[in-house]
Design a protein around this motif. Structure first.
Motif, PDB file in Angstrom:
ATOM      1  N   TYR A   1       0.841  -1.192   0.000  1.00 13.24           N
ATOM      2  CA  TYR A   1       0.000   0.000   0.000  1.00 13.24           C
ATOM      3  C   TYR A   1       0.878   1.244   0.000  1.00 13.24           C
ATOM      4  CZ  TYR A   1      -3.826  -3.121   1.349  1.00 13.24           C
ATOM      5  OH  TYR A   1      -4.756  -4.123   1.396  1.00 13.24           O
ATOM      6  N   SER A   2       0.410   2.279  -0.715  1.00 15.50           N
ATOM      7  CA  SER A   2       1.123   3.559  -0.703  1.00 15.50           C
ATOM      8  C   SER A   2       0.135   4.688  -0.974  1.00 15.50           C
ATOM      9  CB  SER A   2       2.241   3.576  -1.741  1.00 15.50           C
ATOM     10  OG  SER A   2       1.700   3.371  -3.043  1.00 15.50           O
ATOM     11  N   ILE A   3       0.466   5.875  -0.459  1.00 17.68           N
ATOM     12  CA  ILE A   3      -0.321   7.077  -0.766  1.00 17.68           C
ATOM     13  C   ILE A   3       0.334   7.684  -1.996  1.00 17.68           C
ATOM     14  CG2 ILE A   3      -0.976   9.382   0.017  1.00 17.68           C
ATOM     15  CD1 ILE A   3      -0.999   8.253   2.887  1.00 17.68           C
ATOM     16  N   THR A   4      -0.454   7.840  -3.087  1.00 18.85           N
ATOM     17  CA  THR A   4       0.148   8.297  -4.342  1.00 18.85           C
ATOM     18  C   THR A   4      -0.057   9.782  -4.615  1.00 18.85           C
ATOM     19  OG1 THR A   4      -1.838   7.633  -5.547  1.00 18.85           O
ATOM     20  CG2 THR A   4      -0.040   6.029  -5.427  1.00 18.85           C
ATOM     21  N   SER A   5      -1.161  10.376  -4.169  1.00 15.88           N
ATOM     22  CA  SER A   5      -1.385  11.798  -4.443  1.00 15.88           C
ATOM     23  C   SER A   5      -2.431  12.362  -3.500  1.00 15.88           C
ATOM     24  CB  SER A   5      -1.854  11.990  -5.889  1.00 15.88           C
ATOM     25  OG  SER A   5      -3.129  11.382  -6.060  1.00 15.88           O
ATOM     26  N   GLY A   6      -2.473  13.702  -3.412  1.00 15.27           N
ATOM     27  CA  GLY A   6      -3.525  14.383  -2.659  1.00 15.27           C
ATOM     28  C   GLY A   6      -3.159  14.765  -1.244  1.00 15.27           C
ATOM     29  N   ASP A   7      -2.101  14.194  -0.684  1.00 18.16           N
ATOM     30  CA  ASP A   7      -1.688  14.537   0.684  1.00 18.16           C
ATOM     31  C   ASP A   7      -0.368  15.295   0.630  1.00 18.16           C
ATOM     32  OD1 ASP A   7      -1.581  14.682   3.472  1.00 18.16           O
ATOM     33  OD2 ASP A   7      -0.611  12.727   3.659  1.00 18.16           O
ATOM     34  N   GLU A   8      -0.381  16.427  -0.100  1.00 19.49           N
ATOM     35  CA  GLU A   8       0.845  17.187  -0.330  1.00 19.49           C
ATOM     36  C   GLU A   8       1.504  17.670   0.960  1.00 19.49           C
ATOM     37  OE1 GLU A   8      -1.909  17.538  -2.186  1.00 19.49           O
ATOM     38  OE2 GLU A   8      -1.113  16.753  -4.078  1.00 19.49           O
ATOM     39  N   LYS A   9       0.691  17.920   1.993  1.00 18.87           N
ATOM     40  CA  LYS A   9       1.272  18.426   3.245  1.00 18.87           C
ATOM     41  C   LYS A   9       1.711  17.303   4.185  1.00 18.87           C
ATOM     42  CE  LYS A   9      -0.499  23.019   3.026  1.00 18.87           C
ATOM     43  NZ  LYS A   9      -1.052  24.168   3.725  1.00 18.87           N
ATOM     44  N   GLY A  10       1.539  16.063   3.768  1.00 21.81           N
ATOM     45  CA  GLY A  10       2.065  14.931   4.539  1.00 21.81           C
ATOM     46  C   GLY A  10       1.385  14.692   5.879  1.00 21.81           C
TER      47      GLY A  10
END
Length: 193
Positions: free
Chosen positions: A29-38
């Motif tokens: 699993y990985s976060i690929t986009s949309g959470d620019e502020k981490g």
């Protein structure tokens, strides 16, 4: 995925949601986009999403994509959208500029406006939306407009027959979540001869 909203005071490392892909082989699993502020991290093998730091209300809602990838072939994957919302905590009670006011009201005056009370609440949205009320109405001799905060007498007073001073305790109540908060002001009304 649309998990339950988080409080703006949610600490880092809080579990937000578990992403689960149905697949016959292990996935990463990985976060690929949309959470620019981490704000979020995901465990690569179990899909549990956690907060990574303190949440800033003004940055939300956050919509991000999570990818589940075949652990042996990176060209085989599926993505899911996750929407995380944050709710504003009711941090502040309403506050009147003064907790004690003095007003004069001549006897035999018909029902009249006495004073407009105005409280401040440093919260935003419904947490800062105020409603006014009276704690003690002295037998309904006084009323307050719940929206404007204007305090009224409801009938004339007789200086010789009734008390010459009334202490009316007024409150301002916010529409806060998870609980409503109140501020108070005492209005001392002297009936004049």
């Amino acid at each position: 995925y649309h998990p339950a909203p988080l409080s703006e005071k949610t600490p880092a490392d809080t579990i937000v949601v578990e992403i689960s892909a149905l697949y016959r082989l292990p996935v990463n699993y990985s976060i690929t986009s949309g959470d620019e502020k981490g704000y979020f991290i995901i465990h690569s093998s179990n899909g549990i999403v956690r907060t990574s730091k303190n949440l800033e209300l003004e940055d939300f809602p956050v919509n991000f994509k999570v990818r589940a990838t075949d652990s042996s072939n990176a060209t085989i994957f599926s993505e899911a959208a996750v929407k995380v919302e944050v709710i504003d905590e009711n941090d502040f009670p309403p506050v009147f500029p003064s907790s004690l006011l003095g007003e004069r009201l001549p006897e035999n005056a018909p029902a009249a406006e006495i004073v407009q009370l105005k409280a401040q609440d440093n919260d935003t949205g419904r947490n800062g939306l105020l409603t006014y009320g009276i704690l003690n109405g002295h037998g309904l001799k006084f009323r307050i407009n719940a929206t404007t905060g204007i305090l009224y007498s409801t009938a004339p007073f007789d200086y010789e027959e009734e008390p010459t001073e009334y202490q009316v305790v007024v409150y301002a109540e916010d529409d806060g979540i998870p609980e409503k908060k109140r501020g108070y002001c005492t209005v001392v009304i002297k009936i004049t001869d």
